[in-house]
Design an enzyme around this catalytic site. Structure first.
Site, PDB file in Angstrom:
ATOM      1  N   SER A 133      15.150  27.160  49.920  1.00 36.52           N
ATOM      2  CA  SER A 133      16.432  27.820  49.700  1.00 36.52           C
ATOM      3  C   SER A 133      17.495  26.970  50.373  1.00 36.52           C
ATOM      4  O   SER A 133      17.194  26.199  51.299  1.00 36.52           O
ATOM      5  CB  SER A 133      16.430  29.225  50.316  1.00 36.52           C
ATOM      6  OG  SER A 133      17.745  29.709  50.497  1.00 36.52           O
ATOM      7  N   THR A 134      18.736  27.107  49.924  1.00 35.56           N
ATOM      8  CA  THR A 134      19.842  26.451  50.631  1.00 35.56           C
ATOM      9  C   THR A 134      19.784  26.782  52.115  1.00 35.56           C
ATOM     10  O   THR A 134      20.030  25.920  52.972  1.00 35.56           O
ATOM     11  CB  THR A 134      21.192  26.916  50.047  1.00 35.56           C
ATOM     12  OG1 THR A 134      21.313  26.419  48.709  1.00 35.56           O
ATOM     13  CG2 THR A 134      22.358  26.422  50.880  1.00 35.56           C
ATOM     14  N   THR A 157      44.497  18.690  97.786  1.00 31.74           N
ATOM     15  CA  THR A 157      44.122  20.020  97.301  1.00 31.74           C
ATOM     16  C   THR A 157      45.406  20.798  97.070  1.00 31.74           C
ATOM     17  O   THR A 157      46.349  20.707  97.872  1.00 31.74           O
ATOM     18  CB  THR A 157      43.228  20.760  98.320  1.00 31.74           C
ATOM     19  OG1 THR A 157      43.952  20.953  99.527  1.00 31.74           O
ATOM     20  CG2 THR A 157      41.952  19.958  98.605  1.00 31.74           C
ATOM     21  N   SER A 198      57.710   2.505  76.250  1.00 31.18           N
ATOM     22  CA  SER A 198      58.936   3.222  75.931  1.00 31.18           C
ATOM     23  C   SER A 198      59.824   2.376  75.038  1.00 31.18           C
ATOM     24  O   SER A 198      59.886   1.147  75.184  1.00 31.18           O
ATOM     25  CB  SER A 198      59.684   3.590  77.215  1.00 31.18           C
ATOM     26  OG  SER A 198      60.947   4.158  76.932  1.00 31.18           O
ATOM     27  N   SER A 199      60.521   3.040  74.136  1.00 28.92           N
ATOM     28  CA  SER A 199      61.532   2.364  73.330  1.00 28.92           C
ATOM     29  C   SER A 199      62.893   2.438  74.011  1.00 28.92           C
ATOM     30  O   SER A 199      63.867   1.877  73.519  1.00 28.92           O
ATOM     31  CB  SER A 199      61.610   3.024  71.947  1.00 28.92           C
ATOM     32  OG  SER A 199      61.993   4.393  72.077  1.00 28.92           O
ATOM     33  N   LYS A 224      58.684  -0.286  80.842  1.00 27.77           N
ATOM     34  CA  LYS A 224      57.893   0.900  81.183  1.00 27.77           C
ATOM     35  C   LYS A 224      56.530   0.829  80.494  1.00 27.77           C
ATOM     36  O   LYS A 224      56.440   0.513  79.309  1.00 27.77           O
ATOM     37  CB  LYS A 224      58.622   2.161  80.750  1.00 27.77           C
ATOM     38  CG  LYS A 224      57.980   3.466  81.218  1.00 27.77           C
ATOM     39  CD  LYS A 224      58.905   4.643  80.903  1.00 27.77           C
ATOM     40  CE  LYS A 224      58.385   5.944  81.496  1.00 27.77           C
ATOM     41  NZ  LYS A 224      57.255   6.455  80.723  1.00 27.77           N
TER      42      LYS A 224
END
Length: 442
Positions: free
Chosen positions: A138-139, A185, A316-317, A322
């Site tokens: 069966s499937t 922490t 960065s553009s 960066k």
């Protein structure tokens, strides 16, 4: 060029040279939405073909199909197992009907391929019909079994990939055991720690996750082939059911066993939920790793500045020069997608009904997609980020000698009260005096 195929719903045009047939075309027309194809999952097609091969060998052995037909089916399956004819699996694997489209696509391809060995044209379905290919099955049990075999195979390769990445982390951790920095922490300064010890924590986490994934591989070898639709085995002879796993073990080389209750296997797919949860836990672990790398490498002047990550492209553009932590961030994107796939799997568990979870295929595909995402991303992360990252040793040393680590050192040496009095009397300067004068902070 087309051929015409007919079923109880009418007639459909099929490309003349297609190995698939009318049921596949109907599935494509009615049940396609994900923009994926079954051919995008060659390992799954191979596993399905192994199941069909084992079934044919068993059916021939117990007299359910004639030996010449068995041999033709096995030959066709062997071609698919070698990876041939992928273009003939065009259905959307995310489809309703409990996986019927997948099973029918495979049945039609194998039947048409087998018939070519007898000199018949594609689409004639004689002497081999899809029913011969699907005999005693069966499937439900075919797809259930094949998707688990596929997941197990993919996980085995994935675990080796994780071991390699873990090895790179071990090398870094060992090298950085001599570098002191500050722990944190609640994002506040903490005691002194060796940078290598922090990274060894990640190595240990991966050990635990790998152990769990190895357990998942064993889970995936527990299958239901022979249970047919709902686990009753109706439609398969007792001889077939008693012999099918023997043949499947021979074909796959895997230690497959039956679920103790095959009705359970049809109804409950929590084993897939377990596997997906393991992948989710791994993704959560890598989310923390990626976030920590972003924090530790933040700056270069106003951040933590402990690590230097490889610069792979402009960040960065707008800001000249960066450089962003694009590889950890891409890993985060990958892990977010894995979490989404896990949600799909858990939804399948939640929405199963009565005697068969017909959404199991979506869970299996989601797991394979999740593994594939990490298989592609983690080697890039390892090669382009982990291997090339370095520690800013001078800055780490300076951080390790700041106030809180000093307080911890002096408390260990002189006790809480003396350190507290020094802070109250002269603040940080009192601590320095205490350190210099061996207990005298005045």
């Amino acid at each position: 060029m087309i051929r015409r195929e007919t079923d109880s719903f009418g007639s459909v045009d099929v490309p003349k040279e297609a190995l698939y047939g009318i049921q596949t075309v109907r599935c494509m027309e009615n049940l396609s939405f994900s923009r994926k194809k079954l051919s995008d999952y060659p390992a799954y097609i191979q596993a399905l073909s192994m199941v069909k091969k084992a079934a044919a060998l068993t059916n021939g052995r117990v007299g359910e199909i004639p030996i010449p037909i068995q041999e033709a089916i096995v030959t066709a399956c062997n071609e698919l197992i070698r990876g041939a004819h992928l273009q003939h699996f065009p259905i959307d694997p995310y489809h309703g009907g409990g996986g019927i489209g997948t099973n029918m696509n495979v049945n039609e391809v194998i039947a048409n391929l087998a018939n070519t060995y007898f000199g018949y044209e594609r689409g004639t379905y004689e002497p081999v019909s899809p029913n011969h290919v699907n005999a005693s099955q069966s499937t439900s049990d075919v797809c259930h079994t094949a998707i688990r075999l596929t997941i197990a195979q993919q996980l085995e390769a994935f675990v080796q990939l994780l071991r390699t990445l873990q090895g790179t982390m071990k090398e870094k951790a060992e090298r950085w055991l001599q570098i002191s920095t500050i722990s944190r922490t609640c994002l506040q300064d903490g005691m002194r720690v060796q940078l290598g010890d922090s990274l060894y924590g990640v190595v240990a986490m991966l050990d635990r996750r790998i152990t769990s994934l190895n357990h998942s591989i064993k889970q995936m070898h527990v299958i239901n082939l022979g249970g047919t639709v709902i686990g009753s085995g109706v439609g398969a002879s007792i001889d077939y059911r008693e012999n099918i796993l023997v043949q499947l073990k021979k074909v796959t080389g895997k230690p497959v066993t039956h679920r103790s209750n095959l009705y359970d296997a049809a109804q409950h797919v929590d084993d897939l939920g377990d596997v997906s949860n393991e992948l989710k836990q791994l993704a959560n672990g890598f989310i923390k790793v990626a976030k920590d790398l972003r924090l530790r490498s933040s700056g270069p002047e106003a951040g933590f500045g402990e690590l230097n990550l490889p610069a792979v492209q402009a960040g960065s553009s707008f800001f000249p020069g960066k450089v962003n932590p694009v590889l950890p961030e891409t890993l985060l994107h990958c892990c977010f997608k894995v979490l989404g796939h896990d949600r799909t799997v858990q939804a399948v568990l939640e929405h199963g009904e009565l005697d068969l979870n017909v959404f199991e295929g979506a869970a299996g595909m989601a797991i394979l997609d999740a593994i594939s995402l990490m298989e592609k991303m983690l080697p890039v992360f390892q090669e382009s980020c982990l291997k090339g990252m370095t520690a800013n040793e001078k800055h780490c040393k300076a951080l390790s000698e700041t106030t809180v680590p000093l307080v911890v050192d002096l408390k260990e040496k002189f006790g809480y009260q003396i350190v507290s009095d020094a802070l109250k009397t002269n603040g940080t300067e009192g601590l320095r005096q205490l350190q210099t004068n061996g207990g005298d902070f005045r």
